[in-house]
Design a protein around this motif. Structure first.
Motif, PDB file in Angstrom:
ATOM      1  N   ASP A   1      42.819  29.192  44.243  1.00  0.00           N
ATOM      2  CA  ASP A   1      43.284  30.310  43.402  1.00  0.00           C
ATOM      3  C   ASP A   1      42.364  31.518  43.532  1.00  0.00           C
ATOM      4  O   ASP A   1      42.826  32.670  43.577  1.00  0.00           O
ATOM      5  CB  ASP A   1      43.357  29.868  41.939  1.00  0.00           C
ATOM      6  CG  ASP A   1      44.536  28.953  41.666  1.00  0.00           C
ATOM      7  OD1 ASP A   1      45.384  28.796  42.568  1.00  0.00           O
ATOM      8  OD2 ASP A   1      44.618  28.399  40.554  1.00  0.00           O
ATOM      9  N   GLN A   2      41.056  31.266  43.566  1.00  0.00           N
ATOM     10  CA  GLN A   2      40.115  32.374  43.718  1.00  0.00           C
ATOM     11  C   GLN A   2      40.289  33.068  45.063  1.00  0.00           C
ATOM     12  O   GLN A   2      40.271  34.306  45.154  1.00  0.00           O
ATOM     13  CB  GLN A   2      38.678  31.869  43.572  1.00  0.00           C
ATOM     14  CG  GLN A   2      38.307  31.440  42.158  1.00  0.00           C
ATOM     15  CD  GLN A   2      36.949  30.769  42.095  1.00  0.00           C
ATOM     16  OE1 GLN A   2      36.364  30.440  43.132  1.00  0.00           O
ATOM     17  NE2 GLN A   2      36.450  30.549  40.889  1.00  0.00           N
TER      18      GLN A   2
ATOM     19  N   LEU B   1      43.416  35.239  44.916  1.00  0.00           N
ATOM     20  CA  LEU B   1      43.219  36.454  44.117  1.00  0.00           C
ATOM     21  C   LEU B   1      42.318  37.457  44.827  1.00  0.00           C
ATOM     22  O   LEU B   1      42.592  38.660  44.838  1.00  0.00           O
ATOM     23  CB  LEU B   1      42.637  36.089  42.750  1.00  0.00           C
ATOM     24  CG  LEU B   1      43.650  35.565  41.729  1.00  0.00           C
ATOM     25  CD1 LEU B   1      42.954  34.955  40.531  1.00  0.00           C
ATOM     26  CD2 LEU B   1      44.589  36.681  41.282  1.00  0.00           C
TER      27      LEU B   1
ATOM     28  N   ALA C   1      51.061  37.739  43.258  1.00  0.00           N
ATOM     29  CA  ALA C   1      50.258  36.780  42.493  1.00  0.00           C
ATOM     30  C   ALA C   1      51.141  35.822  41.693  1.00  0.00           C
ATOM     31  O   ALA C   1      50.826  34.632  41.576  1.00  0.00           O
ATOM     32  CB  ALA C   1      49.313  37.536  41.566  1.00  0.00           C
TER      33      ALA C   1
ATOM     34  N   VAL D   1      49.190  32.184  40.984  1.00  0.00           N
ATOM     35  CA  VAL D   1      47.866  32.436  40.395  1.00  0.00           C
ATOM     36  C   VAL D   1      47.964  33.236  39.105  1.00  0.00           C
ATOM     37  O   VAL D   1      46.990  33.311  38.340  1.00  0.00           O
ATOM     38  CB  VAL D   1      46.938  33.149  41.406  1.00  0.00           C
ATOM     39  CG1 VAL D   1      46.592  32.219  42.559  1.00  0.00           C
ATOM     40  CG2 VAL D   1      47.561  34.433  41.920  1.00  0.00           C
TER      41      VAL D   1
ATOM     42  N   LEU E   1      46.381  40.749  36.599  1.00  0.00           N
ATOM     43  CA  LEU E   1      45.577  40.345  37.748  1.00  0.00           C
ATOM     44  C   LEU E   1      44.112  40.202  37.362  1.00  0.00           C
ATOM     45  O   LEU E   1      43.426  39.252  37.782  1.00  0.00           O
ATOM     46  CB  LEU E   1      45.733  41.356  38.883  1.00  0.00           C
ATOM     47  CG  LEU E   1      47.072  41.350  39.630  1.00  0.00           C
ATOM     48  CD1 LEU E   1      47.171  42.553  40.563  1.00  0.00           C
ATOM     49  CD2 LEU E   1      47.236  40.053  40.407  1.00  0.00           C
TER      50      LEU E   1
ATOM     51  N   LEU F   1      41.871  36.790  37.441  1.00  0.00           N
ATOM     52  CA  LEU F   1      40.603  36.683  38.158  1.00  0.00           C
ATOM     53  C   LEU F   1      39.523  36.114  37.247  1.00  0.00           C
ATOM     54  O   LEU F   1      38.675  35.318  37.675  1.00  0.00           O
ATOM     55  CB  LEU F   1      40.189  38.056  38.687  1.00  0.00           C
ATOM     56  CG  LEU F   1      38.975  38.092  39.625  1.00  0.00           C
ATOM     57  CD1 LEU F   1      39.288  37.392  40.940  1.00  0.00           C
ATOM     58  CD2 LEU F   1      38.528  39.527  39.879  1.00  0.00           C
TER      59      LEU F   1
ATOM     60  N   THR G   1      40.310  32.203  36.349  1.00  0.00           N
ATOM     61  CA  THR G   1      40.091  31.281  37.461  1.00  0.00           C
ATOM     62  C   THR G   1      38.619  31.186  37.869  1.00  0.00           C
ATOM     63  O   THR G   1      38.279  30.464  38.806  1.00  0.00           O
ATOM     64  CB  THR G   1      40.907  31.714  38.691  1.00  0.00           C
ATOM     65  OG1 THR G   1      40.541  33.056  39.061  1.00  0.00           O
ATOM     66  CG2 THR G   1      42.397  31.656  38.400  1.00  0.00           C
TER      67      THR G   1
END
Length: 592
Positions: A4-5, A8, A37, A42, A461, A465, A468
């Protein structure tokens, strides 16, 4: 890093790259990033549009509407009349205009503050026969600096305050930004006025035609009323006042007949009609400043009553228009549509005599005063075409005190903690409509929708960030780079990184990314987070290296005849000054 990181970070890198390269508008890029996203999982689909309901997004929209009310009432214009002086040196001009722009930016959106003052700066440059590029960039930078004074001055302050409320349970107050912001603004303004403007490239400016294309001038009439400041004044003095507003007095009409003999030796009285050569903006500026009235459209004009919001609109008569072969009088412009033909141009010449009876032909340009509720009726019935950029909302100076009072009350209520900023501004907007400062038809016209879409897209978003662990990861990198050094070194590196991102991305998007990083960095360094959050707000607002980092930089790009690489020459030393001044002030005001 987790999957996920990685996703992103890739999305943010793509957003930054596309915004920097500029193939598409920033709001489309941000919205596309949000959709990507969501599709990649995410950002939870139920949170996809949460940013559009975020208080920060609403505050930005409401600030723009509240600012429009101040403009429409003539409050800002009346203050700005004192600023254009052709005899001032460049440094003094920048100090005066930039100082006023900075103060205005503290209490209104800094983009709107620049939009108000930029025409004045262009006019001052033209009168002083000075290149506008010498003063437009300093003015833009001054309004950016001024935005750091208060909570509502710039979107980064609002975003940081909103994030603090989410994390720590309490937002920043109205003037919490003032101690650090004022120190930075004063230091920056001193540099801009004394040294900065001299660093702007000048060789390309010579003969480049900094002044915008000359607007079309019309021969128009204004009626002297009992309340006018011109009543019983000599024509010579009135002529000088008109010139200051950009208009030229060419005649005075009394009881349907032009005054004879030397005009300058005579005085005007209530009921007289002034014949002026001016563009629409200068005409309304002179009317508002002198408390004159538009004519009512009759052959022998009388003062027109201001019953609702009106606009001066330039209209082109195309071939086949229904109004061709008719006059404004026979068409019923006044009787049917409550509108007035103010000026008329034919083959590049401004017509003067008996405008209501002039037969209209294809190719004519008409300047018409139309109530906002009747614009579409006039256009559909006549077949006229509105010129692009040829619409000017008329100032309603009778509502000036109301507009100022409501706005000041909202600022006071927010400062004392009675209500939150979104609620206070929402009440102001409603009161503006109820009191006639703004009409309900024009409310949404003053919202900068691309900025709203950008914020609404970037907020989910940024939250993703953070949730996660991406922001904690970035904070860890900064902490590792400054390991063994004092905590202020981490603050400095955070601010430098934020400034860099803001210059190539966008100050709003950068703040959304950097604010969580500041919180995580403070946690890892085991210090209080306020200095880091305030540092993010200052650094994100100070985008001086490129024309894309802040909308104010973009607004002056064309009128100032600048290139992409011109900004860093004054912007780089200014950013260094901001860092040198702000970091010690942050440590003093917000101890670690």
């Amino acid at each position: 890093m987790s999957i996920d990181q990685i996703i992103l970070f890739a999305i943010f890198a793509a957003i930054m790259g596309l915004m920097f390269l500029g193939p598409w508008r920033h709001d489309l890029v941000a919205f596309a990033g949000l959709m990507a996203a969501v599709l990649l999982g995410v950002v939870p689909k139920e949170q996809a549009f949460s940013g559009f309901g975020n208080p920060t997004t609403m505050v930005v929209a409401l600030i723009l509407v509240a600012t429009a009310g101040l403009t429409r009432s003539g409050a800002v214009s009346s203050m700005a009349r004192l600023l254009a002086d052709r005899d001032r040196s460049v440094s003094r001009h920048i100090a005066v205009v930039g100082g006023v722009g900075g103060l205005l930016s503290g209490f209104m959106n800094n983009i709107a503050a620049l939009a108000m003052l930029m025409p004045i700066d262009l006019q001052a440059a033209q009168k002083a026969r000075r290149r506008a590029g010498l003063t437009l960039m300093p003015l833009a930078f001054a309004t950016i600096l001024g935005g750091m004074l208060t909570l509502i001055g710039t979107p980064p302050n609002l975003i940081v305050s909103g994030y603090r409320q989410q994390v720590l349970g309490e937002p920043y107050r109205m003037f919490d930004f003032l101690p650090v912001g004022s120190a930075v603004a004063v230091a920056g303004m001193v540099f801009i006025a004394l040294i900065g403007w001299r660093l702007i490239p000048q060789s390309r400016q010579e003969g480049a035609g900094d002044a915008p294309e000359r607007p079309r001038r019309y021969l128009a009439r204004l009626v002297v009323t009992e309340a006018s400041s011109l009543t019983d004044e000599p024509v010579s003095q009135i002529r000088e006042q008109a010139l200051k507003a950009g208009a030229r007095l060419v005649g005075v009409i009394r009881h349907g007949h032009a005054l004879e003999g030397p005009l300058d030796d005579q005085t005007v009285t209530a009921g007289d009609v002034l014949l002026l050569r001016a563009n629409p903006s200068a005409l309304d500026e002179f009317r508002s400043a002198s408390k004159l009235s538009f004519p009512d459209g009759r052959l022998e004009p009388r003062a027109r009553k201001d019953s609702e919001g009106q606009s001066l609109i330039e209209l082109l008569v195309p071939v086949g228009a229904d109004i061709i072969g008719r006059s404004a009088q026979s068409f019923g412009l006044v009787n049917r549509y409550d509108s007035v033909l103010i000026g008329m141009r034919r083959r590049g010449i401004a017509l003067r005599e008996a405008l209501p009876r002039q037969e209209i032909v294809a190719g004519d340009l008409l300047l018409v005063l139309i109530p906002e509720s009747r614009v579409e009726d006039v256009l559909s019935a006549s077949g006229l075409l509105r010129l692009d950029g040829g619409s000017l909302p008329v100032q309603r100076e009778g509502h000036m005190r109301t507009a100022i009072g409501l706005f000041v009350l909202a600022v006071l209520a927010t400062s004392l903690g009675w209500v939150t900023m979104p609620i206070a501004l929402g009440c102001v907007v409603i009161a503006y409509v109820l009191t006639g400062v703004l009409s309900i038809n024009e409310l949404y016209d003053h919202v900068d929708w691309p900025v709203i879409v950008l914020l609404g897209s970037m907020i989910p978003l940024g939250l993703a960030l953070d949730s996660t662990g991406g922001t904690a990861l970035i904070a860890g990198w900064i902490a590792s780079l400054t390991q063994g050094y004092p905590a202020w070194a981490g603050l400095a590196l955070l601010m430098v990184s934020t400034m860099f991102m803001s210059d190539i991305l966008n100050n709003n998007a950068t703040t959304i990314i950097a604010a969580p990083v500041g919180i995580r960095l403070a946690e890892q360094l085991q210090v209080e987070p306020d200095a880091f959050l305030m540092g993010v707000a200052v650094a994100a607002a100070c985008a001086f290296l490129t024309p894309i980092g802040h909308q104010n930089n973009t607004l002056i790009l064309g009128p100032g005849n600048y290139r992409f690489g011109d900004y860093w020459r004054m912007g780089l030393p200014l950013e260094i000054i901001v860092l040198v001044v702000s970091i010690p002030m942050l440590l003093i005001v917000w101890p670690l």
